[in-house]
Enzyme design. Structure first.
Site, mmCIF file in Angstrom:
data_model
loop_
_atom_site.group_PDB
_atom_site.id
_atom_site.type_symbol
_atom_site.label_atom_id
_atom_site.label_comp_id
_atom_site.label_asym_id
_atom_site.label_seq_id
_atom_site.Cartn_x
_atom_site.Cartn_y
_atom_site.Cartn_z
ATOM 1 N N TYR A 1 51.133 -80.742 -0.790
ATOM 2 C CA TYR A 1 49.724 -80.673 -1.147
ATOM 3 C C TYR A 1 48.803 -81.282 -0.094
ATOM 4 O O TYR A 1 47.573 -81.228 -0.241
ATOM 5 C CB TYR A 1 49.492 -81.349 -2.503
ATOM 6 C CG TYR A 1 50.215 -80.648 -3.619
ATOM 7 C CD1 TYR A 1 49.619 -79.618 -4.328
ATOM 8 C CD2 TYR A 1 51.523 -80.996 -3.945
ATOM 9 C CE1 TYR A 1 50.294 -78.964 -5.345
ATOM 10 C CE2 TYR A 1 52.214 -80.339 -4.952
ATOM 11 C CZ TYR A 1 51.588 -79.330 -5.649
ATOM 12 O OH TYR A 1 52.272 -78.677 -6.652
ATOM 13 N N LYS B 1 65.341 -83.816 -5.042
ATOM 14 C CA LYS B 1 66.263 -82.731 -4.678
ATOM 15 C C LYS B 1 66.863 -83.061 -3.310
ATOM 16 O O LYS B 1 66.926 -82.234 -2.405
ATOM 17 C CB LYS B 1 65.525 -81.384 -4.661
ATOM 18 C CG LYS B 1 66.444 -80.149 -4.582
ATOM 19 C CD LYS B 1 67.395 -80.017 -5.748
ATOM 20 C CE LYS B 1 68.225 -78.732 -5.626
ATOM 21 N NZ LYS B 1 69.294 -78.676 -6.636
ATOM 22 N N ASP C 1 66.410 -79.680 -10.860
ATOM 23 C CA ASP C 1 66.888 -78.599 -11.729
ATOM 24 C C ASP C 1 67.627 -79.154 -12.941
ATOM 25 O O ASP C 1 67.430 -78.680 -14.069
ATOM 26 C CB ASP C 1 67.768 -77.612 -10.943
ATOM 27 C CG ASP C 1 68.737 -78.290 -9.991
ATOM 28 O OD1 ASP C 1 68.712 -79.533 -9.865
ATOM 29 O OD2 ASP C 1 69.522 -77.575 -9.336
ATOM 30 N N ASP D 1 54.495 -81.634 -10.408
ATOM 31 C CA ASP D 1 53.549 -80.633 -10.883
ATOM 32 C C ASP D 1 54.230 -79.660 -11.834
ATOM 33 O O ASP D 1 53.664 -79.254 -12.860
ATOM 34 C CB ASP D 1 52.973 -79.886 -9.675
ATOM 35 C CG ASP D 1 51.732 -79.076 -10.004
ATOM 36 O OD1 ASP D 1 51.330 -79.042 -11.172
ATOM 37 O OD2 ASP D 1 51.172 -78.476 -9.080
ATOM 38 N N ASP E 1 54.416 -79.763 -16.554
ATOM 39 C CA ASP E 1 53.966 -78.645 -17.388
ATOM 40 C C ASP E 1 55.036 -78.266 -18.410
ATOM 41 O O ASP E 1 54.720 -77.868 -19.540
ATOM 42 C CB ASP E 1 53.596 -77.440 -16.522
ATOM 43 C CG ASP E 1 52.193 -77.578 -15.937
ATOM 44 O OD1 ASP E 1 51.560 -78.626 -16.137
ATOM 45 O OD2 ASP E 1 51.733 -76.635 -15.271
#
Length: 358
Positions: free
Chosen positions: A139, A191, A223, A247, A251
């Site tokens: 970002y 990760k 994951d 992010d 959600d």
């Protein structure tokens, strides 16, 4: 210790933003009277309409102004008349980066069992907090597109992590796990097996963790964490995660707690002005129709008050929302289930009876 008088910047923004922010402010006014604090608000016009009229997004002078305030309440940013992401980067990211709001705090708490899409999960099972790093990763916008629109087009976006940025958000998460005193556990999500730059996260977590022997320390790849969140949400307490993966997984958390209409977030720099917002978008097709749930914005007001030290006011709002959702007086968080202004009125009317510590 609260200081009892506050200055809040208000950016209603686009789409349904002004409607849901109006209800958040209505609740703020009522709870201030009940709890005996005072405040002033300064509205700012930034968003699509302002940009289309003036070509101005977020001037630097505004950053200087809000630095002297206690908090910012944001509605929603985004408009189909303007390039996707342009306003979001200019205004939301502008505030996050310009004010160095390095913590994105995302509580995931289920208030009513019927809102959860997971079978047989109760409010006791779903009570977690994600600490998402908020100023680094992809970002930062370092990168670009070369030979756009040609067969030789190349697109690059750099994933940036710094020791300073990683360590400070990890420390915040450890301190939060200690303050919550729920499971006394912190989960690192990364990760690093595939993205070796994330080894910085793994090493920093291990090094800082030596100072927090009272906090159980766990690790999961992103994951696997998504899978466990659906299968065993009760296992989660506090989790710390890099910006992009945060992010995404937050959600998922919003859906676990009942949908985007329930979820709020804080963009925080401890001890400095911070920003609070619902996580849903601007939903322009619903703008002006009085059909969007303001619950997430009211929850953002609750987080804002907790941040400035008005713990009882925050507890009063949270207890009120929980009771109205459990009792189905707020029947659903879906669009059109209850009018926007009617929801705000319902919350205001119920605040006085909320069960809060003496």
């Amino acid at each position: 210790m609260s200081k009892r008088h506050y200055a809040f910047a208000v950016l209603p923004g686009d789409g349904i933003g002004p409607e849901v922010v109006a209800e958040g402010l209505k609740v703020l006014e009522r709870v201030a009277k009940l709890e005996g604090f005072t405040y002033e608000t300064t509205p700012y016009p930034f968003g699509a309409e302002h940009y289309l009229k003036t070509k101005e997004t977020l001037p630097g002078s505004v950053l200087d102004e809000v630095k002297g305030m206690d908090a910012i309440l944001l509605g929603a940013i985004g408009d189909p008349r303007i390039e996707v992401g342009f306003l979001e980067r200019a205004i939301i990211s502008g505030l996050r980066f310009g004010l160095d709001l390095y913590v994105n705090l995302r509580p995931v708490r289920l208030y009513a069992e019927h809102l959860c899409p997971l079978k047989d999960k109760t409010p006791e099972d779903i009570d977690m907090v994600f600490v998402r790093e908020n100023t680094e990763d992809v970002y930062t916008g370092i990168g670009g597109i070369f030979k756009k629109g040609t067969p030789d087009e190349v697109a690059i976006q750099e994933m940036i992590f710094t020791r300073k940025g990683t360590e400070r958000v990890i420390r915040y998460a450890f301190d939060l796990a200690r303050r919550r005193a729920r499971q006394n556990k912190l989960l690192l999500i990364d990760k690093a097996n595939a993205i070796r730059a994330m080894d910085l996260w793994t090493r920093t977590f291990d090094e800082v963790g030596k100072e927090y022997e009272d906090i159980a320390q766990e690790h999961a790849y992103i994951d696997a964490a998504c899978m466990w969140m659906v299968k065993n949400p009760e296992w989660f307490d506090v989790a710390v995660v890099a910006n992009m993966f945060g992010d995404i997984i937050t959600d998922l958390g919003a859906m676990v707690q009942g949908g985007m209409g329930a979820a709020a977030s804080g963009n925080i720099h401890p001890g400095q002005v911070s920003m609070f917002e619902p996580i849903h978008g601007s939903a322009p097709k619903h703008a002006g129709k009085n059909v969007s749930s303001p619950v997430a914005t009211i929850a953002a007001v609750q987080m804002m008050l907790d941040h400035v030290g008005e713990a009882r006011a925050a507890q009063r709002i949270e207890a009120t929302l929980a009771e109205l959702l459990r009792s189905k007086k707020i029947p659903s968080l879906t669009t059109g289930a209850l009018a926007t202004d009617a929801t705000g009125d319902l919350v205001c009317a119920a605040l006085e009876k909320a069960a809060v510590p003496a």
